[in-house]
Design an enzyme around this catalytic site. Structure first.
Site, PDB file in Angstrom:
ATOM      1  N   TRP A  13      37.906  39.843  49.843  1.00 28.49           N
ATOM      2  CA  TRP A  13      36.944  38.842  49.391  1.00 28.49           C
ATOM      3  C   TRP A  13      37.002  37.592  50.262  1.00 28.49           C
ATOM      4  CZ3 TRP A  13      32.549  37.763  48.198  1.00 28.49           C
ATOM      5  CH2 TRP A  13      32.116  36.737  47.357  1.00 28.49           C
ATOM      6  N   HIS A  33      49.174  35.907  54.895  1.00 26.75           N
ATOM      7  CA  HIS A  33      50.632  35.898  54.766  1.00 26.75           C
ATOM      8  C   HIS A  33      51.279  36.953  55.649  1.00 26.75           C
ATOM      9  CE1 HIS A  33      49.695  39.202  52.031  1.00 26.75           C
ATOM     10  NE2 HIS A  33      50.956  39.573  52.101  1.00 26.75           N
ATOM     11  N   SER A 151      29.737  40.241  43.233  1.00 25.82           N
ATOM     12  CA  SER A 151      29.843  40.050  44.693  1.00 25.82           C
ATOM     13  C   SER A 151      30.988  40.843  45.309  1.00 25.82           C
ATOM     14  CB  SER A 151      30.050  38.559  44.991  1.00 25.82           C
ATOM     15  OG  SER A 151      31.122  38.040  44.197  1.00 25.82           O
ATOM     16  N   GLY A 153      32.997  42.270  48.228  1.00 25.04           N
ATOM     17  CA  GLY A 153      33.119  41.752  49.582  1.00 25.04           C
ATOM     18  C   GLY A 153      32.448  42.605  50.630  1.00 25.04           C
ATOM     19  N   LYS A 204      36.168  40.425  32.734  1.00 19.67           N
ATOM     20  CA  LYS A 204      35.375  41.606  33.094  1.00 19.67           C
ATOM     21  C   LYS A 204      36.215  42.636  33.834  1.00 19.67           C
ATOM     22  CE  LYS A 204      34.962  40.204  37.584  1.00 19.67           C
ATOM     23  NZ  LYS A 204      35.132  40.930  38.849  1.00 19.67           N
ATOM     24  N   ASN A 275      39.210  47.753  40.070  1.00 17.28           N
ATOM     25  CA  ASN A 275      39.615  47.915  38.677  1.00 17.28           C
ATOM     26  C   ASN A 275      39.091  49.230  38.103  1.00 17.28           C
ATOM     27  OD1 ASN A 275      40.970  45.214  37.909  1.00 17.28           O
ATOM     28  ND2 ASN A 275      39.129  44.592  39.008  1.00 17.28           N
ATOM     29  N   LEU A 307      44.965  45.914  44.655  1.00 18.78           N
ATOM     30  CA  LEU A 307      45.310  45.040  43.527  1.00 18.78           C
ATOM     31  C   LEU A 307      44.220  45.050  42.458  1.00 18.78           C
ATOM     32  CD1 LEU A 307      47.212  43.028  42.220  1.00 18.78           C
ATOM     33  CD2 LEU A 307      46.131  41.213  43.562  1.00 18.78           C
ATOM     34  N   GLU A 309      43.104  43.395  39.478  1.00 23.55           N
ATOM     35  CA  GLU A 309      43.397  42.161  38.745  1.00 23.55           C
ATOM     36  C   GLU A 309      43.327  42.354  37.230  1.00 23.55           C
ATOM     37  OE1 GLU A 309      44.348  39.171  39.558  1.00 23.55           O
ATOM     38  OE2 GLU A 309      43.771  38.694  41.610  1.00 23.55           O
TER      39      GLU A 309
END
EC number: 1.1.1.94
Length: 357
Positions: A13, A33, A151, A153, A204, A275, A307, A309
């Site tokens: 994103w 990172h 949205s 990415g 969501k 997700n 990941l 979320e």
């Protein structure tokens, strides 16, 4: 446009937003990172790990040096995942102008792209904006911007028409963010409902995990179909509104806007959704067998390879439901699945039969 824009977080994103801004003529520097991601952006103009199919403009660069990334930036976007956001901000605060809270140095506008919650000492969900206002200089009180909307990415990087909401308690900050972000393919609307937009953006993802479970079950069961998915989607929106009211949202129209039902729909239905993918893999890949319980899953979430979320948000929303006596059958049921207290099929059947216990 010569103003420098910094983006903290070089995931899919953050990189997609950098790509859009770069195409729009802005000079953008991403903080990563990991050196490998930064190197690939600087040498190949591609984020090989998180957005490998999209060439980035030459106006986009990257670094692992936070001071280098943020120095002289007039605008900063925070895009690190919610699990790591406070650590990234703590690093940011070591450098000017944030290291000199004297009210005299010009502060860059800060907008948040991260979706999710950050827990308080009791495990209850806190809004990201509230946590950041406590960490950042006093100047940022009521001046932060929160950006959300349907949205993915990948499509933003491709230049496909997308709509976003830029919410802030300070109208001028949301307008400035809107003007920086918007382009021919990126429509951005201002909002004052920073609470409602944050609730929608985080909750969501939980519904999308449940949607992925249902998606996988449609292959093995002849009682689920498109009608069932719409039933779950509507139930999910109702649950998000319940969460919003409990957390102080006062603008009901937000839940039927692009940041509400719009973001919920694309997160549940899109092939890009992490997700939904995770929920699907609970069934198809038995992914939970690798973890003891939900806490173990969150602690070792990097092992998944992406990941989701919604896994983290689910834990915090279940705590909220228990402490405030809220009926959140999707969040509470999914929590039991992730904690290995309930079988996925039982959750879906209970939800669709109206059993909220």
């Amino acid at each position: 446009m010569n103003d420098k824009i910094a983006i903290i977080g070089a995931g899919s994103w953050g990189t997609a937003v950098a790509c859009s801004l770069g195409k729009n003529g802005h000079r953008v520097v991403l903080w990563s990172h990991t050196a490998g991601v930064a190197d690939s952006i600087n040498t190949e103009h591609i984020n090989v790990k998180y957005l490998p199919k999209h060439k980035l403009p030459k106006t986009v660069s990257a670094s692992t040096d936070m001071e280098e990334v943020c120095k002289d930036a007039s605008f900063i976007f925070l895009a690190s995942p919610s699990l790591y956001l406070t650590s990234a901000v703590e690093e940011l605060l070591k450098f000017a102008p944030f290291s000199h809270d004297d009210g005299e140095m010009p502060y860059p506008t800060i907008a948040v792209l991260t979706k999710g919650f950050i827990p308080d000492e009791n495990g209850e969900p806190q809004f990201i904006i509230d946590v950041l206002e406590k960490m950042l200089p006093d100047f940022y009180k009521n001046h932060l911007v929160y950006v959300a909307g349907p949205s993915h990415g990948e499509e933003v990087a491709e230049g496909k028409l997308t709509g976003l909401i830029a919410a802030s308690q300070n109208p001028m900050c949301s307008i400035r963010c809107r003007e920086i972000l918007r382009s021919r393919s990126l429509l951005v609307y201002s909002s004052l409902d920073i609470i409602g937009v944050q609730v929608c953006a985080a909750a969501k993802n939980v519904v999308a995990v449940a949607f992925g479970v249902l998606d996988a079950l449609t292959v093995t069961s002849d009682i689920f179909g498109d009608n069932t998915e719409s039933l779950l989607l509507a139930a999910g929106l109702n649950e998000i509104q319940t969460i919003g009211r409990a957390m102080g949202a006062t603008h009901p129209e937000t839940f039927t806007s692009i940041s509400g039902v719009g973001d919920l729909d694309v997160t549940c239905r899109s092939k890009y959704g992490r997700n939904r993918r995770f929920g699907n893999e609970i069934i198809t890949k038995k992914i939970l067998l690798s973890f003891e319980n939900l806490d173990d899953l969150i602690k070792n979430i990097d092992k998944i390879g992406y990941l989701p979320e919604g896994v983290v948000a689910c834990k915090y929303l279940n705590i909220l439901a228990e402490k405030r006596n809220l009926k959140l059958p999707i969040c509470s049921g999914l929590y039991k699945i992730l904690n290995k207290e309930l079988k996925p099929l039982d959750l879906i059947e209970n939800l669709l039969q109206g059993d909220t216990k």
